[in-house]
Structures are given as structure tokens and as C-alpha cells.
Design an enzyme around this catalytic site. Structure first.
Site, PDB file in Angstrom:
ATOM      1  N   HIS A 299      35.407  35.453  41.705  1.00  0.00           N
ATOM      2  CA  HIS A 299      35.195  36.959  41.908  1.00  0.00           C
ATOM      3  C   HIS A 299      34.191  37.410  42.794  1.00  0.00           C
ATOM      4  O   HIS A 299      34.459  38.047  43.873  1.00  0.00           O
ATOM      5  CB  HIS A 299      35.271  37.586  40.573  1.00  0.00           C
ATOM      6  CG  HIS A 299      36.154  37.492  39.652  1.00  0.00           C
ATOM      7  ND1 HIS A 299      37.583  37.373  39.772  1.00  0.00           N
ATOM      8  CD2 HIS A 299      36.153  36.828  38.357  1.00  0.00           C
ATOM      9  CE1 HIS A 299      38.312  36.955  38.838  1.00  0.00           C
ATOM     10  NE2 HIS A 299      37.496  36.411  37.873  1.00  0.00           N
TER      11      HIS A 299
ATOM     12  N   ASP B 220      44.294  33.637  38.130  1.00  0.00           N
ATOM     13  CA  ASP B 220      43.386  33.950  36.990  1.00  0.00           C
ATOM     14  C   ASP B 220      44.040  34.299  35.683  1.00  0.00           C
ATOM     15  O   ASP B 220      44.642  33.346  35.012  1.00  0.00           O
ATOM     16  CB  ASP B 220      42.326  35.271  37.231  1.00  0.00           C
ATOM     17  CG  ASP B 220      41.517  35.632  36.498  1.00  0.00           C
ATOM     18  OD1 ASP B 220      41.283  34.898  35.382  1.00  0.00           O
ATOM     19  OD2 ASP B 220      40.625  36.403  36.794  1.00  0.00           O
TER      20      ASP B 220
END
Length: 445
Positions: free
Chosen positions: A265, A316
Site C-alpha cells: 500500500h 489483496d
């Protein structure tokens, strides 16, 4: 034998390319040649992509968190629901959910997955008879579906900055350093395929202290290292309050961040952090679809890539498994932020090609994989695109039409030389989907 009208090689696009596979490798690759009887004909061949970040079990609740609660929904309310779901999954369920996610990844053009795996213990928080039981199911799912695996067992010792004690919802995740070392040792023994790798992943700065990070680095050298970081504004605020620095800045002062690291991220960085990450050679692991679904924010891709930073792409939460969609949303987020088009393209160049090549290179680095691409002797990890209308005059435009248009799609995928996706469907899809459905019906009952 495979004959491609175009193939993206390390030297660029080649035309009229004939490939011969031998086992899990490309035995021969010849451009400017002619097809022969029996060749599989494809419009274009690309190297297979690495999916740098997956939580396979979360595939089970994709689309089930889209109703607003009484309070304002956020990442943190979503996390509470995820914890509840995690407590319902047994080993058989873990394997079934992972198999479904991995089938979908292969169909999307991913040939390797980085499985950021923290569902270690039984639902009460106790150890299974085999402490690596759940990791074993990840290896089994990868072998069953044919995707290459970089397994990233997660070290999770604390429940928050401070450190704070783990919460009841985190009880399946937690290890001490000795227990974690034993887990990694067991995972090493499970990595029996040539394409298997084992790294490790301190979950986040909430879950691992500086002492933990240093102990892990000393005990487990030479492996891929992944960590969630700076995903949420609240995380940044808590890090500032407790540790006195922003997360990425703190990490660079308290750990030796090298090319072996992947920062997942890294959404909320300021300019000095962007520069430090770009200069380090570490990879920013971006998951645009999940980041949008969770309301995380936008990664500052233009500034980061402008400083030469490396990126990779991940799915993810697996709310959608769509390689082209991840690349598209990465660019579209920048367009919305900057009020311009083709923000991440080189001057005069293709946006899709630039993003694909960047993610290909960064993904291979982050997952410890061979990034040779389509070349003699390289792994036979191939993605064939179909171009039903034949409208793309060159390879770059074909990638752009795949990423941003509607007509071009993944038709076939070879992973380690195995022809696993044919006409857009994984050869084991029906069986895997049936098992997946049965597990979800049992969980939801």
C-alpha cells in the site's frame, strides 16, 4: 508449439513468433517465422504477471460487505467483519477458498501469487497438531491449481501500536518469535516445487515492534520481506502519536529496507518518504481495487514513478480478481486526482505498456521470481491475449485495449509450461467452483 502474431520480449515487441516449450521452460523462441501444422495460434503473448499481495481466504466474502451499517463504514468496520469471517474457516475451507482465488488469478493473467498468510491457528487460537496446517493448505491449493507460490507467513505479535495486546478477533494470527521460526521452518519443508518460495511478512507496524523486525531480519536473512504500511490515515495518526514519526519514515530509520522488501500500500506518504522508498530499491505493492473498495486513498504514483520507484500489483482482499482492472484503476485514480489523462504514461508512449512492464518487473523482484520474461531458457509463464476484431495495429495498442477497452481479453495461460487456462477458463474451474460453493454454503448456514 505456440505461434503468436506478436510477443512482448525483453527487447520489445517481436512479430510472427514461434515458441517451443520443454518442461517448465521456454526451449526456443524464433521471431519472423511461419506457423506449422498443429501450432496453437494466438494474437499476442505476454509474460505472466506476479500477484504481489493476496489474502486468499478473503475471497470467501467478496461482495458481502457492501451494505452500510448504523455508523459510518470504514476500513476499520470492514476489518471487524473480516475478523468474524476468519473465525469460521477450517483447513478444508482454507484450501477451497484459496483454490478458487488462484483459479481466478490464472484466468486473469497472474502466474505467481504472494500469499500474505496470517490465518495460522485454530478458531480458539490454539495450535493445530501441525502448526503449519493452514500454510500447508495454501501450498496444496497452489499445487492443485498450478499457480507459482511465494508464501509469506505473517508475523503478528501485537494488536496495535504501543504495543497493545492482541484482541480476541486476532487470536488465530498471533505468534511469538520462536513459534514463528518453527512455522517458517515447516513452510520451507513444504516448498517442494521448483517454483515455490518462502519469505516472511511482519504484518504491520501495529503488529511488530522494532525489536521484532530486527530479530526477524537476523533469523531469516535472504528472503522476500513484505509489510503492510501507511494504508490508512488513522494508522498514520496513531504511528505519529506513539512512535513520533510517520510509518514509512519510521521504518526506514528502524530497519534495513533493501530490494528484498515490498511495502504493501504505502498509500499515505509525504515527499521525503516517497523519495526514500523510490531510492531504496524496495517495491511498493499496490492493490488499487481493494484500496478503492476499502476507501484507503490514492497512492501518489506520478511522484513515485517519477523518482524511479518500483511498483507491483496485488489483489489483496480478492474482492475482484482482474489484472487489467488493477492497472486501469491505478491510472484512473491518478486522472481523478490530477484532472489529466494518461498521467502515468511516458511522453509519447502507451499507458498500458508502461504500467504492465513496471508491475511485471517489480512483481518478480518482490516475490523472488525469475523475471527474464519471454526468452530462451526462461520460465514458460505465458499469457495469450485474444483480439477478436484485429483492430490493434501494434502491440502497445493491444495492451491499451486490454487494460482500458472491452474487446481484448486473456484467452490462454501457461504456468511452468502447463496449459492451465484455455479459451478463458481454467481447466479445473468446474471442480474448484463446486467445492468453493459448498464451503461457502456451510459457512453461511
Amino acid at each position: 508449439m505456440i505461434f503468436a502474431d506478436r510477443a512482448l520480449t525483453p527487447a520489445g515487441w517481436a512479430t510472427d513468433v514461434r515458441l517451443t516449450l520443454a518442461g517448465d521452460r521456454i526451449d526456443d523462441l524464433r521471431p519472423d517465422t511461419q506457423p506449422e501444422p498443429g501450432d496453437i495460434r494466438v494474437a499476442a503473448l505476454l509474460p505472466g504477471m506476479a500477484n504481489v499481495h493476496s489474502h486468499a481466504f478473503q475471497r470467501g466474502f467478496a461482495g458481502l460487505t457492501e451494505a452500510r451499517g448504523l455508523a459510518q463504514d470504514s476500513f476499520w468496520t470492514w476489518r471487524d467483519m473480516m475478523y468474524r469471517f476468519a473465525l469460521t474457516i477450517d483447513p478444508d475451507g482454507m484450501q477451497a477458498l484459496a483454490e478458487m482465488a488462484y483459479v481466478e488469478m490464472l484466468e486473469a493473467g497472474y502466474v505467481r501469487v504472494g500469499e500474505f498468510h496470517y490465518l495460522h491457528h485454530d478458531p480458539d487460537g490454539g495450535a493445530y497438531a501441525d502448526p503449519a496446517e493452514m500454510s500447508g493448505r495454501i501450498f496444496a491449493a497452489a499445487a492443485e491449481t498450478g499457480i507459482a507460490l511465494t508464501h509469506l507467513p505473517v508475523f503478528y505479535a501485537h494488536g496495535g501500536f504501543g504495543p497493545q495486546p492482541a484482541t480476541p478477533g486476532q487470536r488465530r494470527f498471533v505468534h511469538d518469535l520462536a513459534g514463528f521460526a518453527e512455522l517458517v521452518k515447516r513452510c520451507d519443508a513444504m516448498a517442494v516445487r521448483p517454483q515455490d518460495r518462502v519469505g516472511y511478512a511482519p504484518h504491520s507496524l501495529r503488529a511488530a515492534t522494532s525489536a521484532d523486525l530486527n530479530a526477524l531480519a537476523e533469523a531469516l536473512p535472504g528472503r522476500p520481506v513484505h509489510i503492510h504500511i501507511a494504508e490508512q490515515q488513522r494508522e498514520v495518526e496513531e504511528c505519529l502519536a506513539v512512535l513520533g514519526q510517520r510509518p514509512v519514515a519510521w521504518l526506514f530509520e528502524n530497519a534495513e529496507v533493501t530490494e528484498a522488501w515490498c511495502l504493501i500500500h504505502a498509500t499515505h506518504m509525504v515527499a521525503p518518504e516517497i523519495s526514500a522508498l523510490a531510492a531504496s530499491g524496495a517495491v511498493a505493492g499496490l492493490c488499487p481495487v481493494t484500496e478503492a473498495n476499502l476507501g484507503d486513498g490514492l497512492f501518489r504514483a506520478e511522484a513515485y514513478l517519477g523518482r524511479g520507484g518500483a511498483i507491483a500489483i496485488g489483489t489483496d482482499s480478492n474482492v475482484r480478481v482482474d489484472l487489467a482492472g488493477e492497472l486501469r484503476l491505478l491510472e484512473y485514480g491518478q486522472r481523478l486526482a490530477h484532472h489529466r489523462r494518461n498521467v502515468l504514461a511516458p511522453e509519447g508512449g502507451s499507458t498500458g505498456r508502461r504500467l504492465f512492464k513496471a508491475a511485471l518487473s517489480g512483481g518478480a523482484r518482490a516475490l523472488g521470481a525469475d523475471g527474464a520474461g519471454l526468452a530462451r531458457g526462461a520460465p514458460a509463464d505465458l499469457v495469450a491475449l485474444e483480439d477478436p476484431h484485429g483492430l490493434a495495429p501494434d502491440g502497445d495498442q493491444l495492451i491499451d485495449r486490454w487494460v482500458f477497452g472491452r474487446d481484448v481479453a486473456v484467452r490462454d495461460v501457461w504456468a511452468a509450461g502447463r496449459h492451465l487456462v484455455r479459451d478463458g477458463r481454467h481447466v479445473a474451474r468446474a471442480r474448484v467452483a463446486a467445492r468453493f460453493g459448498a464451503v461457502l454454503r456451510r459457512i453461511m448456514a
